[in-house]
Design an enzyme around this catalytic site. Structure first.
Site, PDB file in Angstrom:
ATOM      1  N   ASN A   1      10.894  -7.128 -19.131  1.00 32.96           N
ATOM      2  CA  ASN A   1      11.632  -7.559 -20.323  1.00 32.96           C
ATOM      3  C   ASN A   1      11.054  -6.976 -21.607  1.00 32.96           C
ATOM      4  O   ASN A   1       9.870  -6.636 -21.645  1.00 32.96           O
ATOM      5  CB  ASN A   1      11.609  -9.094 -20.407  1.00 32.96           C
ATOM      6  CG  ASN A   1      12.811  -9.706 -19.707  1.00 32.96           C
ATOM      7  OD1 ASN A   1      13.903  -9.174 -19.754  1.00 32.96           O
ATOM      8  ND2 ASN A   1      12.596 -10.831 -19.056  1.00 32.96           N
TER       9      ASN A   1
ATOM     10  N   TYR B   1      20.468 -18.044 -23.073  1.00 31.75           N
ATOM     11  CA  TYR B   1      19.753 -17.524 -24.238  1.00 31.75           C
ATOM     12  C   TYR B   1      20.579 -17.636 -25.523  1.00 31.75           C
ATOM     13  O   TYR B   1      20.028 -17.514 -26.623  1.00 31.75           O
ATOM     14  CB  TYR B   1      19.362 -16.065 -24.016  1.00 31.75           C
ATOM     15  CG  TYR B   1      18.134 -15.911 -23.159  1.00 31.75           C
ATOM     16  CD1 TYR B   1      16.857 -15.918 -23.720  1.00 31.75           C
ATOM     17  CD2 TYR B   1      18.231 -15.773 -21.784  1.00 31.75           C
ATOM     18  CE1 TYR B   1      15.724 -15.783 -22.938  1.00 31.75           C
ATOM     19  CE2 TYR B   1      17.111 -15.638 -20.986  1.00 31.75           C
ATOM     20  CZ  TYR B   1      15.859 -15.642 -21.562  1.00 31.75           C
ATOM     21  OH  TYR B   1      14.743 -15.524 -20.793  1.00 31.75           O
TER      22      TYR B   1
END
Length: 433
Positions: free
Chosen positions: A146, A252
């Site tokens: 990520n 998210y």
């Protein structure tokens, strides 16, 4: 067939080992090499021993080894996966703690923390890509480091190696969450994804081929539902929000559309329990204690407490489909190439794609829904600034990426947090120093 796992000492590795074992009949890996750096040597040895026990218990024929020599490991590789964390969990704690101190959300892949994770990670993965280009140029690199979309875009735009695909566990989690709230099997759920990594929406939900989008959105507007992976506590969604955007948000999105509530919750959690990184450090200590048990021969259930659980499922499914030229649909991070007409041709999007031996072919989306068009375009513009700043080490671009991030967007705080994080991560940011 040879598979190399870079970041082999990660606590997630047993999951990818399990994925390779479970798919061995269709993805017949004969050689598997785990790679890590000197600082990760102890964990690599523990993971290597556990992986060996898992392989022996399964009875599949895989030759396993582990090493600190990346170049040697890459010889004749067919697939390479990357799951690295530059600076370790200590660096993640700074990414979370420093923005929180300034009244901003501190999160490892979003906001200021996500920017700095990208700044540290991109140069290292560029070096890895250069090695792959020279040593095993035909290998596919499957990246689940990520922020996956930003990192994948940097590699496809600036590295010597172009056979790069990014994967994320959020689309996988969204399918499973939909299956749970609709009382069906995850394999029966199909979601049309549009957008970019960690900012992707579901525009259509099919269950057993039948459009159930309206029913799913109606259920999702019930705020009592928990619709999140382990690392994000769901706040639920207001009925008006769901009915207005007419899209399936991902977990998210609460950082961007419920910013004040999330910040308040995160500050409270920080004062009570420390940063998420510090909680994960305790989870990791417990996991590695388990991993050292000579009687352990399977992936422990406790690994699912990690927010990134199921990344490996996505990566293994992708590699198996490439190997078998399967032509199935999976959600991946790849260059747009016109799939979304409202975004740049060479940017990386998160989209459904047909998986072939020549790589993913994106399913054409066309125009972005008007409800989210502007915000997705803004996020993509921000990501492009992050990539260029990470590659060049240009301070002005780094500042611009901070100020254009919706979770920062304050000129004085942007400079204060930027300067503090640049100093805090100095040893991992040679391009800026």
């Amino acid at each position: 067939m040879k598979l190399v796992i870079i970041g082999g000492g990660s606590s997630y590795t047993p999951e990818i080992i399990e994925g390779v074992i479970d798919r061995h009949h269709q993805f017949p890996v004969t050689e598997l090499v785990l790679v890590d750096i000197e600082d990760g040597k102890e964990k690599l040895n523990i993971i290597g021993a556990l992986a060996q026990r898992m392989i022996e218990k399964s009875g599949v024929s895989i030759q396993l080894s582990w090493t600190l020599n990346r170049q040697e490991a890459l010889m004749n590789a067919d697939f390479v996966t990357t799951q690295i964390r530059v600076g370790g969990l200590a660096a993640r704690a700074k990414d979370e703690r420093i923005p929180l101190k300034h009244g901003l959300i501190g999160q490892e892949t979003n906001g200021a923390g996500g920017i700095f994770k990208a700044f540290r990670t991109i140069p290292v993965l560029m070096e890895i890509c250069n090695d792959i280009s020279e040593i095993c140029p035909n290998a596919w690199l499957i990246n689940f480091t990520n922020p996956a979309g930003i990192v994948t875009e940097a590699l496809l735009k600036y590295s010597a190696h172009k056979k790069v695909i990014g994967v994320c566990n959020i689309p996988f989690n969204m399918k499973h969450s939909v299956a749970e709230i609709m009382g069906c099997n995850p394999e029966e759920v199909e979601i049309e994804f549009i957008g970019i990594n960690h900012f992707v929406f579901g525009s259509k939900v099919l269950i057993r081929g039948e459009d159930k989008t309206d029913q799913v959105l109606a259920k999702l507007s019930n705020s009592e539902l928990n619709y999140s992976p382990a690392n994000i506590v769901s706040l639920g969604w207001k009925k008006e929000f769901i009915e207005s955007i007419k899209l399936l948000p991902n977990p998210y999105h609460q950082y961007y559309f419920q910013t004040d509530e999330v910040l308040k919750k995160d500050i409270k959690a920080f004062h009570e329990n420390g940063t998420r990184a510090e909680i994960v450090q305790q989870v990791e200590r417990e996991l590695f204690q388990k991993y050292q048990d000579p009687n352990l021969q399977v992936k422990p259930k406790e690994l699912e407490k990690r927010g990134g659980a199921y990344y490996s499922h996505a990566a293994c499914s992708l590699m198996a489909s490439i190997y078998n030229n399967k032509g199935d649909i999976q959600t991946v991070n790849i260059q747009n190439h016109g799939a979304i007409s409202d975004l740049p041709f060479d940017c990386v999007i998160e989209v459904n794609a047909v998986i072939t031996k020549d790589g993913p072919k994106p399913v054409t989306i066309g125009r972005l829904p008007k409800q989210v068009k502007a915000v997705i375009q803004q996020m993509k513009g921000f990501e492009e600034l992050v990539v260029e700043a990470a590659v060049t080490g240009d301070y002005s671009l780094a500042y611009a990426s901070m100020i254009m991030n919706p979770l920062v967007r304050n000129e004085s705080k942007a400079k204060a947090v930027l300067d503090e994080l640049l100093e805090a991560h100095r040893e991992y940011l040679p391009q800026f120093h």
